[in-house]
Design a protein around this motif. Structure first.
Motif, PDB file in Angstrom:
ATOM      1  N   LYS A 184       0.841  -1.202   0.000  1.00 33.10           N
ATOM      2  CA  LYS A 184       0.000   0.000   0.000  1.00 33.10           C
ATOM      3  C   LYS A 184       0.880   1.258   0.000  1.00 33.10           C
ATOM      4  O   LYS A 184       0.629   2.192  -0.763  1.00 33.10           O
ATOM      5  CB  LYS A 184      -0.914  -0.016   1.225  1.00 33.10           C
ATOM      6  CG  LYS A 184      -1.934   1.085   1.237  1.00 33.10           C
ATOM      7  CD  LYS A 184      -2.879   0.924   2.409  1.00 33.10           C
ATOM      8  CE  LYS A 184      -3.919   2.028   2.391  1.00 33.10           C
ATOM      9  NZ  LYS A 184      -4.865   1.890   3.480  1.00 33.10           N
ATOM     10  N   LYS A 185       1.921   1.266   0.816  1.00 31.56           N
ATOM     11  CA  LYS A 185       2.832   2.413   0.855  1.00 31.56           C
ATOM     12  C   LYS A 185       3.539   2.586  -0.489  1.00 31.56           C
ATOM     13  O   LYS A 185       3.693   3.699  -0.980  1.00 31.56           O
ATOM     14  CB  LYS A 185       3.862   2.251   1.969  1.00 31.56           C
ATOM     15  CG  LYS A 185       3.305   2.493   3.342  1.00 31.56           C
ATOM     16  CD  LYS A 185       4.397   2.315   4.394  1.00 31.56           C
ATOM     17  CE  LYS A 185       3.819   2.412   5.765  1.00 31.56           C
ATOM     18  NZ  LYS A 185       4.058   3.682   6.406  1.00 31.56           N
ATOM     19  N   GLU A 244       1.224   4.124  -3.009  1.00 33.50           N
ATOM     20  CA  GLU A 244       1.089   5.568  -2.797  1.00 33.50           C
ATOM     21  C   GLU A 244       2.322   6.312  -3.317  1.00 33.50           C
ATOM     22  O   GLU A 244       2.205   7.345  -3.973  1.00 33.50           O
ATOM     23  CB  GLU A 244       0.885   5.860  -1.309  1.00 33.50           C
ATOM     24  CG  GLU A 244      -0.448   5.396  -0.775  1.00 33.50           C
ATOM     25  CD  GLU A 244      -0.528   5.442   0.745  1.00 33.50           C
ATOM     26  OE1 GLU A 244       0.398   5.968   1.402  1.00 33.50           O
ATOM     27  OE2 GLU A 244      -1.538   4.932   1.277  1.00 33.50           O
ATOM     28  N   LYS A 258       2.255   6.269  -7.118  1.00 29.87           N
ATOM     29  CA  LYS A 258       1.246   7.200  -7.642  1.00 29.87           C
ATOM     30  C   LYS A 258       1.809   8.617  -7.661  1.00 29.87           C
ATOM     31  O   LYS A 258       1.613   9.356  -8.622  1.00 29.87           O
ATOM     32  CB  LYS A 258      -0.017   7.158  -6.788  1.00 29.87           C
ATOM     33  CG  LYS A 258      -0.911   5.997  -7.070  1.00 29.87           C
ATOM     34  CD  LYS A 258      -2.143   6.063  -6.181  1.00 29.87           C
ATOM     35  CE  LYS A 258      -2.959   4.807  -6.284  1.00 29.87           C
ATOM     36  NZ  LYS A 258      -4.117   4.816  -5.384  1.00 29.87           N
ATOM     37  N   LYS A 259       2.491   9.016  -6.585  1.00 31.54           N
ATOM     38  CA  LYS A 259       3.104  10.356  -6.529  1.00 31.54           C
ATOM     39  C   LYS A 259       4.150  10.510  -7.612  1.00 31.54           C
ATOM     40  O   LYS A 259       4.254  11.545  -8.242  1.00 31.54           O
ATOM     41  CB  LYS A 259       3.726  10.599  -5.149  1.00 31.54           C
ATOM     42  CG  LYS A 259       2.712  10.826  -4.066  1.00 31.54           C
ATOM     43  CD  LYS A 259       3.385  11.045  -2.728  1.00 31.54           C
ATOM     44  CE  LYS A 259       2.354  11.147  -1.626  1.00 31.54           C
ATOM     45  NZ  LYS A 259       2.970  11.234  -0.306  1.00 31.54           N
TER      46      LYS A 259
END
Length: 184
Positions: free
Chosen positions: A168-169, A172, A175-176
């Motif tokens: 999950k990290k 994220e 995505k950034k």
């Protein structure tokens, strides 16, 4: 060393273990001492490393290969971190909740399939040590949750929880990175 050898079954395993031990014991102590900054605790981490190795000796191919060195370094780092964690009990980990990733948002899978290896590696290296080690064991050494749990002295379920949190990290972070590339 006799204690370790008594755990092993065959002469071949004992010979291989002895060779690994002789080749890497000082290296493992150095790595542990760098993290722990205490010679006695470093020795404890090395002992725990080689004890764990007796259960996973089948993961060692060529004794002098970089993969063997990296495998041992990963184990000794984990053992050293465990010692640090026991020394600082006030830093509790919140691993009681089980989080499942959203399959519609599997950015990590897209990155792996699109050959964005360098971006992925840089993101993995930014993960907390407890998550990064899980990824390394899972993808580099291809260990099961049970085997990783034995090496890290945690439950297989906790391995799974950390793995999904790490995913999950990473998603994220990726995505950034994707958004950052789109804005250039």
């Amino acid at each position: 060393m006799l204690l370790y050898l008594s755990v092993l079954d065959t002469e071949e395993e004992k010979d291989k273990f002895t060779e690994v031990y002789e080749q890497y014991r000082h290296f493992c102590w150095y790595v542990a001492n760098q993290l722990l900054e205490d010679a006695q605790m470093a020795e404890d981490a090395v002992q725990e490393t080689f004890l764990a190795l007796t259960r996973h000796l089948d993961k060692v191919g060529d004794v002098e290969s970089p993969a063997t060195r990296k495998f041992l370094m990963t184990i000794v780092k984990s053992k050293a971190i465990d010692i640090l964690r026991k020394r600082k009990p006030e830093q509790s980990m919140e691993e009681s909740e089980y989080e499942l990733p959203d399959p519609k948002q599997d950015v990590l899978g897209d990155y792996i399939s699109r050959e964005n290896y360098n971006a992925l590696i840089s993101c993995v290296l930014e993960l907390d040590e407890s998550y990064r080690v899980i990824f390394e064991y899972k993808y580099v050494h291809q260990l099961s949750d049970r085997e990783i749990g034995e090496l890290l002295d945690i439950s297989p379920k906790l391995v799974n929880v950390r793995y999904y949190r790490a995913r999950k990290k990473l998603q994220e972070m990726l995505k950034k990175e994707v958004a950052g590339r789109g804005g250039r």
